[in-house]
Write an enzyme that holds these catalytic residues in place. Structure first.
Site: not given
Length: 489
Positions: A78-79, A237
């Protein structure tokens, strides 16, 4: 029919092939480089992700009837910030979740814009790993790159785009950008304005189980499959892993004892704690979830065993631990600072309570208990919101330890369910693909039919009482040390 799940990790992509009955047919993985252009920076090339994914898919499908492949979906890191120009070419390497360059931008968002304002717009506050601070960093430090941005994407969504030609994202992954109105499941116009980006730069939002398109003809030809193969949005995830462990619906819980540690609580209702100690994200099942993330979990035990004691025989060390709930040694597990619930990058690990009769086993036990106590800190925040949890699934490398599972069960006073197949985000991605293709009526229906519990660790009332007293002592240590930590950096 067959369904492929793609787990785009930080060090490798893991690909899993599942049939409609949930049987895992094959698993393959491909590694790719990680770049550190400056201390504390962490980047990867999106083109590497795609090349290794396609290469992995070829091996994944090599022994199967390719005409049976119905859908592909994702779980992913992520991110990360992926930026494309008006020709859909990658402008610069992706800035990853574990990149630490945005301290200044994160402080600006939390202190100038204000945590209360951020929470109102997005249900979360800023962390250095989130996407919005990265956009501000590019705007300030690479204005020529910022001026070229036509599309802003997340890592797994770049794969979906390359496979389908659709600029897409899903609600769970978008929740970690600090650009997403989690409650209303749409982009926050206020946050986009703060970051200086237009809504047309953002990908179209889908639920995790929704079909975004089908394989592009050239991709289908390269893989030797039909252009009718569906591409399903997928999930971040942790949300994908939650699908893979059956942590969907209302009031379900999963604890992950990986390098980092998470406690993931699914909920049908949207909720935010007033201190933003937990992340409030949209979930892959169409509802919501709360998540506490500690930065060092099983990595604490690995550090203690490998670097300090100097052994790889973890089981032998744990065999010496006999008296649970009676240890006078405590361990704060903040080897890399801490996220949930303290949000303190200056926090540090420490042992406290040793005496002349303290043993090596006491220290090892303190490490295992310290991680469990720190996870309970996040559980207590959820309980304060009125969320009632009686049991949890457990996964991750640390969950292979029977002793650690017993400690978790009694520290948290939860029944700990062990599942049959623990393949994390890749399995979650395959399940989401199956739901998107109509194999199951919903994510909850799929989880109920596919996820099997093979063991349950029950809390012992006497041990729960002992650990309750220990936890109340543990929770006083961090506040006492908090002012000291910045002084010893």
């Amino acid at each position: 029919m067959l369904y492929a799940g793609v787990d785009l990790g930080t060090s490798a992509v893991k690909l899993l092939l599942m049939d409609g009955e949930g049987k895992i047919r094959k698993i393959v993985s491909r590694e790719y480089p990680l770049y550190f252009p400056h201390p504390g920076w962490s980047e990867q090339k999106p083109e590497d992700w795609y090349a290794m994914t396609v290469d992995g898919l070829k091996e994944l499908l090599a022994d199967s009837d390719k005409s049976e492949l119905a859908g592909i979906s994702f779980g992913g890191q992520m991110h990360g910030l992926v930026i494309l120009d008006d020709q859909d070419q990658v402008i610069r390497p992706a800035i990853l979740w574990n990149d630490g360059r945005t301290t200044k931008e994160t402080a600006y968002l939390n202190e100038v814009i204000g945590k209360e304002t951020l929470s109102k717009y997005t249900a979360n506050i800023a962390f250095t790993g989130f996407t919005a601070p990265k956009i501000l960093w590019v705007k300030e430090n690479e204005p020529e790159n910022f001026a070229r941005i036509a599309k802003i994407m997340l890592p797994k969504d770049y794969l979906a785009y390359r496979l389908s030609g659709v600029h897409c994202t899903d609600v769970s992954d978008a929740s970690g950008m600090l650009l997403f109105d989690v409650k209303n499941r749409c982009w926050s116009k206020e946050m986009l304005d703060i970051c200086g980006v237009k809504e047309e730069m953002m990908a179209k939002i889908y639920e995790s189980y929704e079909v975004v398109g089908t394989l592009l003809p050239d991709v289908a030809a390269e893989l030797g499959v039909s252009t009718d193969v569906k591409v399903i949005a997928g999930a971040g995830d942790n949300a994908a892993a939650a699908v893979g462990t059956g942590t969907v619906g209302d009031g379900r819980c999963n604890i992950s004892l990986g390098t980092s540690g998470t406690i993931f609580i699914s909920s049908e209702k949207f909720g935010v704690d007033k201190f933003n100690a937990l992340h409030a994200f949209a979930h892959a099942d169409g509802h919501y979830h709360l998540m506490g993330c500690m930065l060092s979990a099983a990595s604490c035990n690995k550090w203690w065993m490998d670097e300090i004691i100097g052994t790889k025989d973890y089981a032998a060390e744990q065999k010496q631990i006999e008296k649970l709930g009676e240890n006078h040694v405590y361990f704060l597990p903040y080897l890399m600072g801490e996220r949930s619930p303290h949000n303190d990058p200056n926090a540090r690990a420490t042992f406290i309570g040793m005496t002349m009769d303290t043993t090596r086993a006491d220290m090892t036990q303190a490490v295992l208990e310290g991680v469990a106590f720190a996870l309970r800190d996040s559980l207590e925040v959820a309980r304060a919101l009125g969320i009632h949890i009686e049991r949890t699934k457990i996964c991750g490398g640390g969950a292979k330890s029977p002793l650690w599972k017993k400690i978790i069960a009694n520290v948290m006073n939860l029944k700990v369910d062990v599942i049959e197949s623990e393949e994390g985000p890749a399995l979650g991605g395959a399940i989401l693909a199956a739901v998107g293709c109509g194999e199951f009526a919903s994510v909850e229906d799929a989880a109920q039919k596919l996820v099997k519990i093979i063991d349950t660790v029950e809390p012992d009332p006497e041990l729960v009482e002992k650990y309750e007293a220990r936890y109340q002592q543990f929770r006083q240590i961090y506040p006492t040390c908090k002012e000291l930590f910045p002084k010893i950096l």
